[in-house]
Design a protein around this motif. Structure first.
Motif, short mmCIF file in Angstrom:
data_model
loop_
_atom_site.label_atom_id
_atom_site.label_comp_id
_atom_site.label_asym_id
_atom_site.label_seq_id
_atom_site.Cartn_x
_atom_site.Cartn_y
_atom_site.Cartn_z
N ILE A 222 -48.05 13.90 -72.67
CA ILE A 222 -47.90 13.17 -73.94
C ILE A 222 -46.43 12.79 -74.17
CG2 ILE A 222 -47.96 13.44 -76.45
CD1 ILE A 222 -50.66 12.84 -75.43
N ARG A 223 -45.55 13.74 -73.91
CA ARG A 223 -44.12 13.47 -74.10
C ARG A 223 -43.62 12.37 -73.17
NH1 ARG A 223 -42.12 19.83 -74.66
NH2 ARG A 223 -42.34 19.94 -76.94
N ASN A 235 -34.46 0.10 -78.20
CA ASN A 235 -33.10 0.21 -77.70
C ASN A 235 -32.49 1.56 -78.04
OD1 ASN A 235 -32.91 -2.42 -76.54
ND2 ASN A 235 -32.70 -3.27 -78.61
N LEU A 236 -33.32 2.54 -78.35
CA LEU A 236 -32.84 3.88 -78.63
C LEU A 236 -32.10 4.44 -77.42
CD1 LEU A 236 -35.96 5.44 -80.41
CD2 LEU A 236 -33.76 4.91 -81.49
N SER A 237 -31.09 5.24 -77.68
CA SER A 237 -30.35 5.85 -76.59
C SER A 237 -31.23 6.89 -75.89
CB SER A 237 -29.08 6.51 -77.12
OG SER A 237 -29.42 7.64 -77.93
N ILE A 238 -30.85 7.26 -74.68
CA ILE A 238 -31.60 8.27 -73.92
C ILE A 238 -31.62 9.59 -74.68
CG2 ILE A 238 -31.81 9.52 -71.75
CD1 ILE A 238 -32.29 6.49 -71.53
N SER A 239 -30.51 9.96 -75.29
CA SER A 239 -30.47 11.21 -76.04
C SER A 239 -31.37 11.17 -77.26
CB SER A 239 -29.03 11.55 -76.45
OG SER A 239 -28.47 10.52 -77.24
N ASP A 240 -31.41 10.01 -77.94
CA ASP A 240 -32.31 9.87 -79.09
C ASP A 240 -33.77 9.99 -78.65
OD1 ASP A 240 -30.22 9.54 -80.82
OD2 ASP A 240 -30.42 7.36 -80.99
N ILE A 241 -34.10 9.36 -77.55
CA ILE A 241 -35.46 9.43 -77.03
C ILE A 241 -35.79 10.86 -76.61
CG2 ILE A 241 -36.97 8.72 -75.12
CD1 ILE A 241 -35.58 5.97 -75.25
N SER A 242 -34.85 11.52 -75.98
CA SER A 242 -35.04 12.91 -75.57
C SER A 242 -35.44 13.77 -76.76
CB SER A 242 -33.77 13.45 -74.92
OG SER A 242 -33.89 14.82 -74.63
N TYR A 247 -37.31 17.23 -76.54
CA TYR A 247 -36.33 17.83 -75.64
C TYR A 247 -34.95 17.82 -76.31
CZ TYR A 247 -39.80 17.32 -71.89
OH TYR A 247 -40.93 17.41 -71.11
N ALA A 248 -34.47 19.00 -76.69
CA ALA A 248 -33.14 19.08 -77.30
C ALA A 248 -32.04 18.87 -76.26
CB ALA A 248 -32.96 20.44 -77.98
N TYR A 252 -32.07 18.21 -69.35
CA TYR A 252 -33.38 18.77 -68.96
C TYR A 252 -34.46 17.70 -69.09
CZ TYR A 252 -37.49 21.77 -68.78
OH TYR A 252 -38.70 22.33 -68.44
N PHE A 253 -34.35 16.87 -70.12
CA PHE A 253 -35.30 15.76 -70.28
C PHE A 253 -35.22 14.81 -69.09
CE2 PHE A 253 -35.48 11.22 -71.62
CZ PHE A 253 -36.86 11.11 -71.73
N SER A 254 -34.01 14.44 -68.71
CA SER A 254 -33.83 13.51 -67.59
C SER A 254 -34.37 14.09 -66.28
CB SER A 254 -32.35 13.16 -67.43
OG SER A 254 -31.86 12.50 -68.58
N LYS A 255 -34.14 15.38 -66.09
CA LYS A 255 -34.64 16.04 -64.89
C LYS A 255 -36.17 16.05 -64.88
CE LYS A 255 -34.52 20.46 -62.40
NZ LYS A 255 -33.99 21.85 -62.39
#
Length: 279
Positions: A222-223, A235-242, A247-248, A252-255
């Motif tokens: 789902i995530r 256009n959200l940043s990767i950290s915002d999407i994480s 995923y804080a 770890y989210f990218s991995k």
């Protein structure tokens, strides 16, 4: 791995949906199988005769009889050589189909006959008419007919005590709703177990049997599905999407994303946002 999501989309409904339906006038000795089906199906015989083989038994059937096919069970059916049958069928799938059918006696009987002056045959006819007039919101039309048909089956062929089946179905639905509403939080099987006041092994077995994957795998799916949508259409940043998908830790989210999708979130966004639509 198939994505399971909450949706009114006809092709993604995980609850219950009409997979296919139709009517066939069979040639003499026309046969199907031995084989297995991937979904539940009910065939109703309008006229003629034939045999249905399931569970090591051979059933001789004729007009007004019906037979149930369960996914994964080896079956065979054949039209009579002299008086071949004409039948209509409804194919259905979804995580709740089995529990709905288990509310009826036909789930254990496999073969049955429609009662005199029944409303059941009308549902086959309504599906045939719906097939001929495909249009917008057809998913609601098909699935509305299916729910009415399942309700009519429960009335015509009631089962004495479906209590345990209903209880497990309610637990599964509660788990799915909880995940859908909280996947952006640091939830786990332990959280769900405590929330439901049930043994974690018990809910794991219920979920795995119905969904074909563990609760943890479903949460990740789902995530990742949501992350893909956000990467592609915002256009959200990767950290915002994480953070938006639970995923804080962005590393770890990218991995995790790379493990599931074979590329980094940034690479996925570039691939999907620059792809030229096909004409």
């Amino acid at each position: 791995m198939k994505d399971y999501i909450f949706s009114n989309d006809f092709y993604k409904n995980i609850d219950a949906m009409v997979l296919n339906s139709g009517n066939e006038v069979c040639a003499p000795s026309h046969a199907y199988g031995p084989a297995v089906r991937s979904s539940y199906m009910i065939h109703y015989i309008r006229k003629g005769k034939g045999i249905y083989v399931c569970g090591g038994k051979t059933y001789h059937l004729s007009a007004n009889d019906a037979f149930l096919i369960k996914p994964g069970e080896r079956i065979y059916y054949e039209a009579d050589a002299q008086d071949p049958w004409e039948y209509t069928w409804i194919g259905m799938q979804g995580v709740k189909i089995e529990s709905y059918l288990k509310r009826t006696s036909i789930f254990d009987d496999y073969v049955f006959s429609y009662p005199p002056h029944t409303e059941l045959l009308a549902f086959h006819e309504r599906l045939e008419e719906a097939n001929r007039s495909w249009g917008m919101n057809q998913d609601l039309r098909f699935n509305g007919i299916l729910y009415e048909y399942l309700y009519a089956l429960c009335r015509a062929f009631p089962k004495a005590d479906p209590g345990d089946v209903l209880k497990k179905e309610a637990y599964l639905e509660e788990i799915l709703v909880y995940i859908e509403n909280n996947f952006d939080q640091p939830i786990s099987v332990g959280h769900i177990s405590e929330m439901m006041a049930l043994d974690r092994t018990y809910i794991h077995k219920i979920f795995k049997r119905k969904m074909g994957m563990s609760i943890k795998e479903y949460i990740v799916q789902i995530r990742m599905t949501t992350a893909c949508s956000l990467l592609r259409y915002t256009n959200l940043s990767i950290s915002d999407i994480s953070r938006s998908v639970g995923y804080a830790d962005v590393l770890y989210f990218s991995k995790s994303f790379r493990q599931k999708k074979g590329c980094s979130p940034s690479e996925y966004r570039t691939q999907k946002q620059t792809r030229t639509p096909s004409v």
